[in-house]
Scaffold this motif. Structure first.
Motif, short mmCIF file in Angstrom:
data_model
loop_
_atom_site.label_atom_id
_atom_site.label_comp_id
_atom_site.label_asym_id
_atom_site.label_seq_id
_atom_site.Cartn_x
_atom_site.Cartn_y
_atom_site.Cartn_z
N PHE A 1 0.82 -1.22 0.00
CA PHE A 1 0.00 0.00 0.00
C PHE A 1 0.86 1.27 0.00
CE2 PHE A 1 -3.73 -2.64 0.80
CZ PHE A 1 -4.62 -2.00 -0.04
N VAL A 2 2.06 1.19 0.56
CA VAL A 2 2.98 2.33 0.44
C VAL A 2 3.30 2.57 -1.03
CG1 VAL A 2 5.36 3.07 0.84
CG2 VAL A 2 4.02 2.20 2.74
N LEU A 3 3.59 1.46 -1.76
CA LEU A 3 3.90 1.58 -3.19
C LEU A 3 2.72 2.17 -3.95
CD1 LEU A 3 5.84 0.98 -5.56
CD2 LEU A 3 4.76 -1.26 -5.74
N VAL A 4 1.52 1.66 -3.66
CA VAL A 4 0.31 2.16 -4.33
C VAL A 4 0.17 3.66 -4.09
CG1 VAL A 4 -2.21 2.18 -4.15
CG2 VAL A 4 -1.01 0.01 -4.42
N SER A 5 0.34 4.08 -2.84
CA SER A 5 0.14 5.50 -2.51
C SER A 5 1.17 6.38 -3.20
CB SER A 5 0.19 5.71 -0.99
OG SER A 5 1.50 5.58 -0.51
N LEU A 6 2.37 5.87 -3.41
CA LEU A 6 3.43 6.67 -4.05
C LEU A 6 3.24 6.78 -5.56
CD1 LEU A 6 6.59 5.59 -2.05
CD2 LEU A 6 5.44 7.79 -2.00
N LEU A 7 2.43 5.89 -6.13
CA LEU A 7 2.20 5.94 -7.58
C LEU A 7 0.85 6.56 -7.93
CD1 LEU A 7 3.60 2.45 -8.64
CD2 LEU A 7 4.57 4.70 -9.17
N ALA A 8 0.07 6.92 -6.90
CA ALA A 8 -1.30 7.39 -7.15
C ALA A 8 -1.31 8.90 -7.43
CB ALA A 8 -2.19 7.06 -5.96
N PHE A 9 -0.78 9.28 -8.59
CA PHE A 9 -0.84 10.68 -9.00
C PHE A 9 -2.25 10.98 -9.48
CE2 PHE A 9 3.68 10.03 -9.06
CZ PHE A 9 4.17 11.26 -8.65
N GLY A 10 -2.89 11.99 -8.91
CA GLY A 10 -4.26 12.32 -9.29
C GLY A 10 -5.25 12.05 -8.16
N GLY A 11 -4.76 11.76 -6.97
CA GLY A 11 -5.65 11.60 -5.82
C GLY A 11 -6.04 10.15 -5.55
N GLY A 12 -6.95 9.98 -4.58
CA GLY A 12 -7.33 8.65 -4.11
C GLY A 12 -7.96 7.79 -5.20
N GLN A 13 -8.78 8.41 -6.05
CA GLN A 13 -9.43 7.65 -7.13
C GLN A 13 -8.38 7.00 -8.02
OE1 GLN A 13 -12.79 7.53 -7.85
NE2 GLN A 13 -13.72 9.33 -6.93
N ALA A 14 -7.28 7.73 -8.20
CA ALA A 14 -6.22 7.24 -9.08
C ALA A 14 -5.58 5.97 -8.54
CB ALA A 14 -5.16 8.32 -9.26
N ALA A 15 -5.76 5.74 -7.24
CA ALA A 15 -5.15 4.56 -6.63
C ALA A 15 -5.94 3.29 -6.90
CB ALA A 15 -5.00 4.77 -5.13
N LEU A 16 -7.23 3.44 -7.26
CA LEU A 16 -8.08 2.25 -7.38
C LEU A 16 -7.55 1.21 -8.38
CD1 LEU A 16 -11.69 3.73 -7.09
CD2 LEU A 16 -10.39 2.45 -5.39
N PRO A 17 -7.12 1.64 -9.60
CA PRO A 17 -6.60 0.62 -10.51
C PRO A 17 -5.39 -0.11 -9.94
CG PRO A 17 -6.90 2.71 -11.65
CD PRO A 17 -7.11 2.97 -10.20
N LEU A 18 -4.55 0.65 -9.21
CA LEU A 18 -3.35 0.04 -8.64
C LEU A 18 -3.72 -0.93 -7.52
CD1 LEU A 18 -1.32 3.37 -8.46
CD2 LEU A 18 -0.96 1.53 -10.09
N VAL A 19 -4.71 -0.55 -6.71
CA VAL A 19 -5.16 -1.45 -5.63
C VAL A 19 -5.76 -2.71 -6.25
CG1 VAL A 19 -6.73 -1.72 -3.67
CG2 VAL A 19 -5.59 0.47 -4.04
N GLU A 20 -6.54 -2.53 -7.31
CA GLU A 20 -7.17 -3.68 -7.96
C GLU A 20 -6.11 -4.66 -8.48
OE1 GLU A 20 -9.13 -2.96 -11.63
OE2 GLU A 20 -10.31 -4.79 -11.52
N ARG A 21 -5.11 -4.10 -9.20
CA ARG A 21 -4.06 -4.98 -9.74
C ARG A 21 -3.37 -5.72 -8.61
NH1 ARG A 21 -5.92 -5.40 -14.56
NH2 ARG A 21 -7.61 -4.19 -13.72
N MET A 22 -3.07 -4.96 -7.56
CA MET A 22 -2.30 -5.55 -6.46
C MET A 22 -3.12 -6.59 -5.69
SD MET A 22 -2.10 -5.08 -2.90
CE MET A 22 -2.47 -3.40 -2.46
N ALA A 23 -4.37 -6.24 -5.35
CA ALA A 23 -5.14 -7.11 -4.46
C ALA A 23 -5.81 -8.28 -5.19
CB ALA A 23 -6.20 -6.28 -3.73
#
Lengths: 182, 171
Positions: free
Chosen positions: B10-32
């Motif tokens: 989740f640290v990695l996800v947060s560091l790549l989420a340019f564009g706010g929290g919504q931007a993190a969703l694809p990364l969380v999906e891929r990861m989880a």
């Protein structure tokens, strides 16, 4: 102007509890409570917080809260404000995660879930359209978005690499031209 | 060990989420879902729905993921991972505004990453659609939500409640 740590915690706990609907609602509450009611920050401070945290990665609303917390009480204030703001969300998500397993056994759960996820899909598309209007202002940016979509569909595990590569492209383009991808 | 992995991912996800929290969703999906198999696609879709229903940041989806992986400790590790670095960055920026905000490298990296994140949001919407839009009634619900969301000032939580009710009535 400043405020005590307990008051800061209580204020951000209220904001965190009532911030249904994301950044816009949270900013409205911050303005009502911190600017109008307590008068400890100015509207300009809130605008500055948003401007300065927007380019950073991660949750913007959490960063605005952390920024304002620091302005009011330094690192301790920042940590207190952020923890207080995130706490209601974390507790309610924990409870929903706990209830999800139990609720999934109820008849009709799947129908309700599909109805809600259909709306979430629509909300996400709406968000995507709004972000695209703001950020995809040129051919290169649109091409990067399209490539990311295609690569994301074709290689489901590639997301972090796609973002990192696109960031590097942006870094190189801006270094050369002084502008973002257009 | 799984707590450290939750935190680190989740640290990695947060560091790549340019564009706010919504931007993190694809990364969380891929990861989880894809990388670790921690969540089934349907459970991830429900987690995203829950993050819309609850107050606060959308990235609280981390709490849901963490809880499913390893209970309360997992929820804590994932939540801390999701918010620690963004908080530290914001507070550092508050201390040294000019140096960080005008940092050309950071701005240009974000300028490149944001379009990619928008494209990946499309992938997440596609995946959620595959899970939920199983027939014309669900497509109608999504279309109605899209139109109502775009044309009115209706609150997203009201839309979600209406979607759930409509789904239940359709059966």
């Amino acid at each position: 102007m400043t405020t005590s740590l307990p008051r800061l915690a209580w204020t951000f706990l209220q904001i965190g509890t009532l911030s249904f609907g994301g950044l816009g609602v949270a900013l409205t509450l911050i303005e009502k409570l911190l600017v109008t009611r307590l008068g400890v920050v100015s509207a300009r401070d809130v605008a500055d917080a948003l401007t300065h945290t927007k380019p950073l990665p991660g949750s913007t609303v959490v960063q605005v809260v952390g920024y304002l917390g620091w302005r009011l009480r330094g690192w301790t204030g920042s940590a207190t404000a952020t923890a207080s703001f995130v706490l209601p969300s974390a507790i309610s998500m924990g409870l929903l995660a706990y209830g999800y397993a139990a609720a999934s056994d109820f008849p009709g759960f799947e129908s309700v879930r599909r109805g809600i996820v259909a709306v979430v899909t629509a909300l996400l598309l709406g968000t995507m359209a709004r972000l695209a209007r703001q950020a995809l202002s040129g051919h290169v940016a649109r091409a990067v978005a399209l490539c990311a979509f295609v690569v994301g569909v074709a290689f489901p595990r590639s997301s972090p690499w796609v973002v990192a590569t696109a960031g590097l492209i942006g870094f190189l383009v801006v270094r050369d031209t002084g502008r973002g991808p257009r | 060990m799984v707590h450290a992995e939750l935190f680190a991912r989740f640290v990695l996800v947060s560091l790549l989420a340019f564009g706010g929290g919504q931007a993190a969703l694809p990364l969380v999906e891929r990861m989880a879902v894809e990388d670790t198999g921690w969540l089934a696609p349907a459970t991830f879709a429900s987690a995203v729905a829950c993050s819309y229903i609850t107050p606060g940041p959308i990235l609280s989806v981390a709490t849901f993921v963490g809880y499913h992986v390893s209970g309360i400790r997992g929820a804590f590790a994932a939540t801390l991972g999701a918010f620690l670095m963004p908080w530290m960055l914001a507070t550092t920026v508050a201390r040294q505004i000019a140096r960080f905000v005008d940092h050309r490298g950071l701005r240009s990296f974000g300028a490149g990453a944001t379009p990619a994140v928008i494209g990946l949001l499309g992938v997440t919407a596609l995946d959620l659609g595959r899970d939920a839009l199983v027939g014309w009634p669900q497509v109608a619900i999504a279309t109605g939500a899209l139109l109502f969301g775009a044309l009115t000032r209706i609150h997203p939580v009201a839309l979600l409640a209406a979607g759930g009710l409509a789904g239940w009535l359709i059966g």
